[in-house]
Design a protein around this motif. Structure first.
Motif, PDB file in Angstrom:
ATOM      1  N   GLN A 205       0.833  -1.209   0.000  1.00  0.00           N
ATOM      2  CA  GLN A 205       0.000   0.000   0.000  1.00  0.00           C
ATOM      3  C   GLN A 205       0.867   1.258   0.000  1.00  0.00           C
ATOM      4  OE1 GLN A 205      -2.875  -0.750  -0.774  1.00  0.00           O
ATOM      5  NE2 GLN A 205      -2.525  -2.900  -0.265  1.00  0.00           N
ATOM      6  N   PHE A 206       2.006   1.198   0.706  1.00  0.00           N
ATOM      7  CA  PHE A 206       2.890   2.370   0.705  1.00  0.00           C
ATOM      8  C   PHE A 206       3.544   2.560  -0.661  1.00  0.00           C
ATOM      9  CE2 PHE A 206       2.840   2.195   5.447  1.00  0.00           C
ATOM     10  CZ  PHE A 206       2.391   3.482   5.634  1.00  0.00           C
TER      11      PHE A 206
ATOM     12  N   ARG B 213       1.936   8.341  -6.224  1.00  0.00           N
ATOM     13  CA  ARG B 213       0.986   9.461  -6.331  1.00  0.00           C
ATOM     14  C   ARG B 213       1.700  10.763  -6.674  1.00  0.00           C
ATOM     15  NH1 ARG B 213      -2.531   8.635  -0.795  1.00  0.00           N
ATOM     16  NH2 ARG B 213      -3.130   6.495  -1.187  1.00  0.00           N
TER      17      ARG B 213
ATOM     18  N   ILE C  60       1.441  13.514  -5.024  1.00  0.00           N
ATOM     19  CA  ILE C  60       1.994  13.950  -3.732  1.00  0.00           C
ATOM     20  C   ILE C  60       2.292  12.690  -2.926  1.00  0.00           C
ATOM     21  CG2 ILE C  60       1.540  15.227  -1.596  1.00  0.00           C
ATOM     22  CD1 ILE C  60      -0.142  17.147  -3.291  1.00  0.00           C
TER      23      ILE C  60
ATOM     24  N   LYS D 162       3.197  11.728  -0.036  1.00  0.00           N
ATOM     25  CA  LYS D 162       3.372  11.930   1.390  1.00  0.00           C
ATOM     26  C   LYS D 162       2.048  11.700   2.102  1.00  0.00           C
ATOM     27  CE  LYS D 162       5.517  15.357   4.331  1.00  0.00           C
ATOM     28  NZ  LYS D 162       6.889  15.719   4.462  1.00  0.00           N
ATOM     29  N   VAL D 163       2.095  11.001   3.242  1.00  0.00           N
ATOM     30  CA  VAL D 163       0.882  10.814   4.041  1.00  0.00           C
ATOM     31  C   VAL D 163       1.161  11.320   5.466  1.00  0.00           C
ATOM     32  CG1 VAL D 163      -0.096   8.893   2.739  1.00  0.00           C
ATOM     33  CG2 VAL D 163       1.556   8.431   4.528  1.00  0.00           C
ATOM     34  N   PRO D 164       0.105  11.708   6.188  1.00  0.00           N
ATOM     35  CA  PRO D 164       0.349  12.309   7.511  1.00  0.00           C
ATOM     36  C   PRO D 164       0.431  11.304   8.663  1.00  0.00           C
ATOM     37  CG  PRO D 164      -1.945  12.573   6.895  1.00  0.00           C
ATOM     38  CD  PRO D 164      -1.298  11.791   5.795  1.00  0.00           C
ATOM     39  N   SER D 165       0.619  10.017   8.363  1.00  0.00           N
ATOM     40  CA  SER D 165       0.505   8.975   9.399  1.00  0.00           C
ATOM     41  C   SER D 165       1.389   9.196  10.623  1.00  0.00           C
ATOM     42  CB  SER D 165       0.859   7.612   8.816  1.00  0.00           C
ATOM     43  OG  SER D 165       0.187   7.399   7.635  1.00  0.00           O
ATOM     44  N   LEU D 166       2.628   9.630  10.421  1.00  0.00           N
ATOM     45  CA  LEU D 166       3.562   9.737  11.558  1.00  0.00           C
ATOM     46  C   LEU D 166       3.808  11.185  11.992  1.00  0.00           C
ATOM     47  CD1 LEU D 166       4.008   6.725  11.300  1.00  0.00           C
ATOM     48  CD2 LEU D 166       6.423   7.082  11.515  1.00  0.00           C
TER      49      LEU D 166
ATOM     50  N   VAL E  80       5.509  12.237  15.381  1.00  0.00           N
ATOM     51  CA  VAL E  80       6.473  11.225  15.821  1.00  0.00           C
ATOM     52  C   VAL E  80       7.878  11.713  15.457  1.00  0.00           C
ATOM     53  CG1 VAL E  80       7.286   8.864  15.460  1.00  0.00           C
ATOM     54  CG2 VAL E  80       4.848   9.334  15.582  1.00  0.00           C
TER      55      VAL E  80
ATOM     56  N   TYR F   7       5.704   2.650  10.187  1.00  0.00           N
ATOM     57  CA  TYR F   7       4.263   2.821  10.461  1.00  0.00           C
ATOM     58  C   TYR F   7       3.792   1.786  11.484  1.00  0.00           C
ATOM     59  CZ  TYR F   7      -0.776   2.458   9.588  1.00  0.00           C
ATOM     60  OH  TYR F   7      -2.144   2.382   9.731  1.00  0.00           O
TER      61      TYR F   7
ATOM     62  N   SER G  25       5.333   2.323  14.958  1.00  0.00           N
ATOM     63  CA  SER G  25       5.007   3.581  15.645  1.00  0.00           C
ATOM     64  C   SER G  25       3.936   3.308  16.690  1.00  0.00           C
ATOM     65  CB  SER G  25       4.532   4.629  14.652  1.00  0.00           C
ATOM     66  OG  SER G  25       3.298   4.246  14.102  1.00  0.00           O
ATOM     67  N   GLY G  26       3.163   2.249  16.445  1.00  0.00           N
ATOM     68  CA  GLY G  26       2.231   1.667  17.411  1.00  0.00           C
ATOM     69  C   GLY G  26       1.412   2.655  18.182  1.00  0.00           C
TER      70      GLY G  26
END
Lengths: 309, 173
Positions: A28-29, A35, A37, A39-43, A46, A301, A304-305
């Motif tokens: 998925q990453f 894409r 862009i 970049k995703v805001p997941s972390l 952190v 990801y 990061s739990g």
């Protein structure tokens, strides 16, 4: 969905299910990386420190890019030019960095077991980016991801690891991972570079004839001759190594099938791998590098739990 | 358990939503439909099927969007990512975002964030099957709504689809 471990110290500690989760998340990453862009805001929120006590180009850049693609804050630390040269201990260095509220540590060290030592003493999640001659788990994961991408599955596939097995952390992590995921594994190279009892200890094949190894496998993972880790003469010369064990175009052409060629880098061109092979269509070396970012994003990801509320 | 929409009502509602979309976007010029993974896709599949029946000549671009990496509760619990498949550009297009149940609005907020990483659409509209009104935590409202219901926090709205659960029904648990 949770990994069974808090740290990624080695493939040895992971279950097949953990590996499956990491590889599936990496898929998925990889889509995210295609894409406009990337970049995703997941972390977001952190903070990750990249502690590199040993030289590295690919792994450090790959981790740094993965962290940035996940919107994490990153700090880069290299031992040269730091207080390590003034005699500061590893634990002191890390504790100082952690006092600045760091959540995760990515660590490369020339001493085997250094990340394991840290994991016992600090609360942050630790990712081993290569420790001595022990393990290099994210490299094994990206190798597995690349093989899965080309062959569809790891189960039942024949993977030969060629070259300097003795000094390679990549080999060890690969063996653990491929065995856990049901692949058939062979190590091949000169007898002086393959530890004794390898076959019994890991339940894998050992081959000293590179032609036979290439005839057997679906994928050849060629390893670098690690001259920096060799303090005794284990083969006569680089030229003779190339003649006897180098992967050449003529050798691949003589096989009655097409195999994929991998290499964790950096390549000693003309030693373990000839340039015309490294740059051929059979080589998936640059795809490995590309997949490395997606796999490291998945690992970061997943580790990061949960943070305390 | 209370039935909100029976099988027949569900079919009628989907037909109505499809007609409403076509009324606002005749010919579907420069318009695309994007279903939100995982459960919004069941509804968007049906709506896309219906729209294609009603307008066989129209060119419809249809994608699926996963919002896992954009959730605001990601630090509390990790979620399994689904598959995103948007094989076209959304730049300057009208996007109709589809989900099954609109509750707090947080999913749609995440979907808007995710969508903007694919380009800058001209306009985004929201189509939902069930709107749990009075439960919103963010200022988000649907443009097309199958059914509005009043519910309390302890209740749960579940949409069953024939394709994976053997029946078409919307229930309040």
């Amino acid at each position: 969905m949770q990994l069974s471990t808090k740290h990624l110290l080695g493939i040895r500690d992971l279950t097949p299910q953990d590996i499956q989760i990491i590889l599936d998340t990496a898929t998925q990453f990889k889509e995210v990386l295609q894409r406009p862009i990337k970049k995703v805001p997941s972390l977001r929120d952190v903070t990750i420190v990249n502690l590199f006590y040993e030289n590295s180009t690919r792994t450090r850049i790959s981790f740094e890019l993965a962290e940035k693609r996940l919107s994490a804050d990153t700090i880069n630390f290299t031992a040269s030019g730091s207080s390590v040269s003034k005699g500061e201990t590893l634990l002191d260095t890390v504790n100082n960095i952690l006092s600045m509220k760091v959540d995760m540590v990515v660590m490369r060290h020339s001493a085997s077991g250094a990340p394991h030592f840290l994991a016992k003493h600090i609360p942050a999640a630790i990712i081993n980016a290569g420790d001595g001659i022990n393990e290099h788990p994210t490299q094994a994961l990206l190798d597995a991801f690349s093989i899965r991408e080309k062959l569809g599955t790891l189960e039942g596939k024949k993977i030969a690891i060629l070259g300097d097995i003795m000094h390679s952390r990549v080999a060890l992590s690969n063996i653990y991972l491929l065995k856990k995921m049901g692949a058939e594994v062979m190590v091949a190279g000169p007898p002086t570079l393959i530890p004794k009892h390898m076959a019994e200890a890991f339940d894998i094949r050992v081959e000293y004839d590179i032609v036979k190894a290439l005839q057997w496998c679906d994928v050849a993972n060629v390893l670098r001759i690690q001259l920096e880790r060799q303090n005794q003469v284990l083969f006569s010369s680089l030229r003779e190594y190339n003649l006897a064990y180098g992967v050449k175009k003529s050798l691949l052409d003589s096989l009655d099938k097409q195999i994929w060629v991998m290499h964790p880098g950096p390549i000693n061109r003309g030693v373990e791998l000839d340039s015309d092979v490294a740059d051929s269509k059979q080589s998936i070396i640059l795809q490995q590098v590309e997949n490395g970012v997606a796999v490291r994003m998945a690992v970061l990801y997943l580790l990061s739990g949960r943070k305390p509320e | 358990m209370k039935t909100i929409l029976s099988s027949e009502q569900l079919a009628m509602t989907i037909k109505r939503l499809s007609h409403q979309i076509l009324e606002n976007h005749p010919g579907l010029d420069n318009t695309c439909i994007i279903g939100i993974q995982p459960r919004g896709v069941w509804l968007s599949d049906r709506i896309v099927g219906e729209v294609r029946n009603l307008l066989p000549a129209g060119k419809l671009e249809y994608g699926k969007l996963d919002i896992t990496f954009y959730r605001d509760d990601i630090r509390k619990e990790l979620h399994v990512p689904n598959h995103t498949d948007i094989p076209f550009s959304i730049e300057n297009k009208k996007v109709i975002l589809i989900d099954d149940v609109l509750y707090t609005g947080r999913t749609i907020r995440a979907a808007l964030d995710a969508l903007l990483d694919f380009g800058r659409p001209e306009k985004v509209e929201l189509c939902v099957l069930v709107d749990r009104r009075f439960s919103r935590q963010l200022p988000i409202q649907p443009d097309y709504c199958g059914k509005s219901i009043d519910s309390i926090v302890s209740q749960k709205v579940t949409v069953f689809w024939k394709e994976n659960q053997g029946k078409d029904e919307v229930v309040l648990l």
